[in-house]
Design a protein around this motif. Sequence first.
Motif, PDB file in Angstrom:
ATOM      1  N   UNK A  48       0.651  -0.729   0.085  1.00  0.00           N
ATOM      2  CA  UNK A  48       0.205   0.169  -0.356  1.00  0.00           C
ATOM      3  C   UNK A  48       0.921   1.502  -0.222  1.00  0.00           C
ATOM      4  N   UNK A  49       1.033   1.929  -1.060  1.00  0.00           N
ATOM      5  CA  UNK A  49       1.145   3.360  -0.958  1.00  0.00           C
ATOM      6  C   UNK A  49       0.627   4.726  -1.392  1.00  0.00           C
ATOM      7  N   UNK A  50       0.812   5.844  -1.230  1.00  0.00           N
ATOM      8  CA  UNK A  50       0.077   7.222  -1.371  1.00  0.00           C
ATOM      9  C   UNK A  50       1.077   8.304  -0.837  1.00  0.00           C
ATOM     10  N   UNK A  51       0.473   9.113  -0.545  1.00  0.00           N
ATOM     11  CA  UNK A  51       0.051  10.337   0.239  1.00  0.00           C
ATOM     12  C   UNK A  51      -0.067  10.099   1.544  1.00  0.00           C
ATOM     13  N   UNK A  52      -1.338   9.367   2.113  1.00  0.00           N
ATOM     14  CA  UNK A  52      -1.837   9.245   2.877  1.00  0.00           C
ATOM     15  C   UNK A  52      -0.570   8.179   3.232  1.00  0.00           C
ATOM     16  N   UNK A  53      -0.034   7.165   2.440  1.00  0.00           N
ATOM     17  CA  UNK A  53       0.477   6.318   3.976  1.00  0.00           C
ATOM     18  C   UNK A  53       1.680   7.200   4.180  1.00  0.00           C
ATOM     19  N   UNK A  54       2.261   7.811   3.357  1.00  0.00           N
ATOM     20  CA  UNK A  54       3.569   8.107   3.803  1.00  0.00           C
ATOM     21  C   UNK A  54       3.005   9.425   4.814  1.00  0.00           C
ATOM     22  N   UNK A  55       1.936   9.601   5.413  1.00  0.00           N
ATOM     23  CA  UNK A  55       1.687  11.691   6.120  1.00  0.00           C
ATOM     24  C   UNK A  55       1.548  10.135   7.256  1.00  0.00           C
ATOM     25  N   UNK A  56       0.413   9.199   7.154  1.00  0.00           N
ATOM     26  CA  UNK A  56       0.880   8.194   8.387  1.00  0.00           C
ATOM     27  C   UNK A  56       2.091   7.757   9.129  1.00  0.00           C
ATOM     28  N   UNK A  57       2.836   7.123   7.713  1.00  0.00           N
ATOM     29  CA  UNK A  57       4.040   7.235   8.843  1.00  0.00           C
ATOM     30  C   UNK A  57       4.912   7.997   9.851  1.00  0.00           C
ATOM     31  N   UNK A  58       4.836   8.891   9.024  1.00  0.00           N
ATOM     32  CA  UNK A  58       5.360  10.205   9.206  1.00  0.00           C
ATOM     33  C   UNK A  58       5.075  10.061  10.882  1.00  0.00           C
ATOM     34  N   UNK A  59       3.332   9.936  11.022  1.00  0.00           N
ATOM     35  CA  UNK A  59       2.578  11.493  11.958  1.00  0.00           C
ATOM     36  C   UNK A  59       3.239   9.727  13.179  1.00  0.00           C
ATOM     37  N   UNK A  60       2.510   8.869  13.032  1.00  0.00           N
ATOM     38  CA  UNK A  60       3.150   7.774  13.996  1.00  0.00           C
ATOM     39  C   UNK A  60       4.496   7.505  14.127  1.00  0.00           C
ATOM     40  N   UNK A  61       5.322   7.980  13.198  1.00  0.00           N
ATOM     41  CA  UNK A  61       6.750   7.983  14.376  1.00  0.00           C
ATOM     42  C   UNK A  61       6.973   9.164  14.943  1.00  0.00           C
ATOM     43  N   UNK A  62       5.837   9.909  14.788  1.00  0.00           N
ATOM     44  CA  UNK A  62       5.898  11.544  15.283  1.00  0.00           C
ATOM     45  C   UNK A  62       5.572  11.315  16.936  1.00  0.00           C
ATOM     46  N   UNK A  63       4.603  10.058  16.721  1.00  0.00           N
ATOM     47  CA  UNK A  63       3.517   9.841  18.296  1.00  0.00           C
ATOM     48  C   UNK A  63       4.108   8.800  18.815  1.00  0.00           C
ATOM     49  N   UNK A  64       5.314   8.060  18.329  1.00  0.00           N
ATOM     50  CA  UNK A  64       6.170   6.698  19.187  1.00  0.00           C
ATOM     51  C   UNK A  64       5.203   5.472  19.276  1.00  0.00           C
ATOM     52  N   UNK A  65       4.600   5.502  17.683  1.00  0.00           N
ATOM     53  CA  UNK A  65       3.450   4.145  17.981  1.00  0.00           C
ATOM     54  C   UNK A  65       4.079   3.529  16.651  1.00  0.00           C
ATOM     55  N   UNK A  66       3.774   2.179  16.702  1.00  0.00           N
ATOM     56  CA  UNK A  66       3.881   1.331  16.249  1.00  0.00           C
ATOM     57  C   UNK A  66       2.508   0.866  15.845  1.00  0.00           C
ATOM     58  N   UNK A  67       2.818   1.174  14.314  1.00  0.00           N
ATOM     59  CA  UNK A  67       1.004   0.599  13.207  1.00  0.00           C
ATOM     60  C   UNK A  67       1.081  -0.692  12.161  1.00  0.00           C
ATOM     61  N   UNK A  68      -0.426  -1.295  12.113  1.00  0.00           N
ATOM     62  CA  UNK A  68      -0.054  -1.931  10.947  1.00  0.00           C
ATOM     63  C   UNK A  68      -1.479  -1.278  10.204  1.00  0.00           C
ATOM     64  N   UNK A  69      -0.941  -1.108   8.694  1.00  0.00           N
ATOM     65  CA  UNK A  69      -1.992  -0.952   7.820  1.00  0.00           C
ATOM     66  C   UNK A  69      -2.504  -1.733   6.982  1.00  0.00           C
ATOM     67  N   UNK A  70      -3.529  -2.076   6.650  1.00  0.00           N
ATOM     68  CA  UNK A  70      -4.062  -3.006   5.954  1.00  0.00           C
ATOM     69  C   UNK A  70      -5.481  -2.893   4.920  1.00  0.00           C
ATOM     70  N   UNK A  71      -5.331  -3.400   3.909  1.00  0.00           N
ATOM     71  CA  UNK A  71      -6.725  -3.289   2.705  1.00  0.00           C
ATOM     72  C   UNK A  71      -7.779  -3.740   2.930  1.00  0.00           C
TER      73      UNK A  71
END
Length: 260
Positions: A48-71
């Motif tokens: 899964x790629x795209x603007x939302x994906x990159x933004x989500x990754x940046x936000x979660x890193x800033x928040x210090x949280x791990x995440x799992x993204x599913x389509x």
Amino acid sequence: MLAVALAGCGSSSDKTSSSGGSEKESKKVKVVTDATFAPFEYMDKGKIVGFDVDLLDAVMKEAGMEYELKNIGWDPLFAAVQGKEADMAVSAITIDKDRKQTYDFSIPYFESTHMILVKEGSTIKNALDLKGKVVGVQNGTTGQTAVEKILGAENKNIKKFENSVVAIMDLVNGGVEAVVTDNAVANEYVKNNPDAKVKAIEDRKNFESEFYGFMFPKGSELKAKIDPALKKVIESGKYTEIYKKWFGKEPNIDNLLKQQ
């Protein structure tokens, strides 16, 4: 781009941030999306790629949280968040008063408006010209709502599709005379598919600006952690970097921050 999105329909992919690798998988924030909406989220070689994906990754890193993204698809993502099977959703989801009755949203992260896709040579020039025409929309979206305001909610000329990819394909094949979708999606399709002989029409008089946000279950404690991280990403310059990567121009940060 459309071909890529089509190839990825129904697939899923996981993505995690690089921080906190020792955390158990159950501790990861479960995020869901509908990866058929390029350039915001789509499938590319199984990921899964795209603007939302990159933004989500940046936000979660800033928040210090791990995440799992599913389509999981458009309608299922709303059900998953409402039923708390997912912790949040990111999928170019417009913040509106009806959805806010059922879900919580982050501060806005993207300004959008609707555009009309038509075949070259079409007599359609603006949204009012859609009257009497067969119009394709993605079911359950604000694009559908916008068209219903013009044609009427029960109008049989409104053809509803599972996603925008299929709607646009039907336009190309002559099944509908126009498709109403978000401006970034419309412009992306026209840019990447010159042989389709489709053009995008802007109509800010009849289509108002909308804002996207991350969506959470009602009463979620996650919003209080995501909002400051998202604001930091927007103000730090990281948001502009991601925006320019996907849209090739500078975002209107001032207008976006005014909505917060």
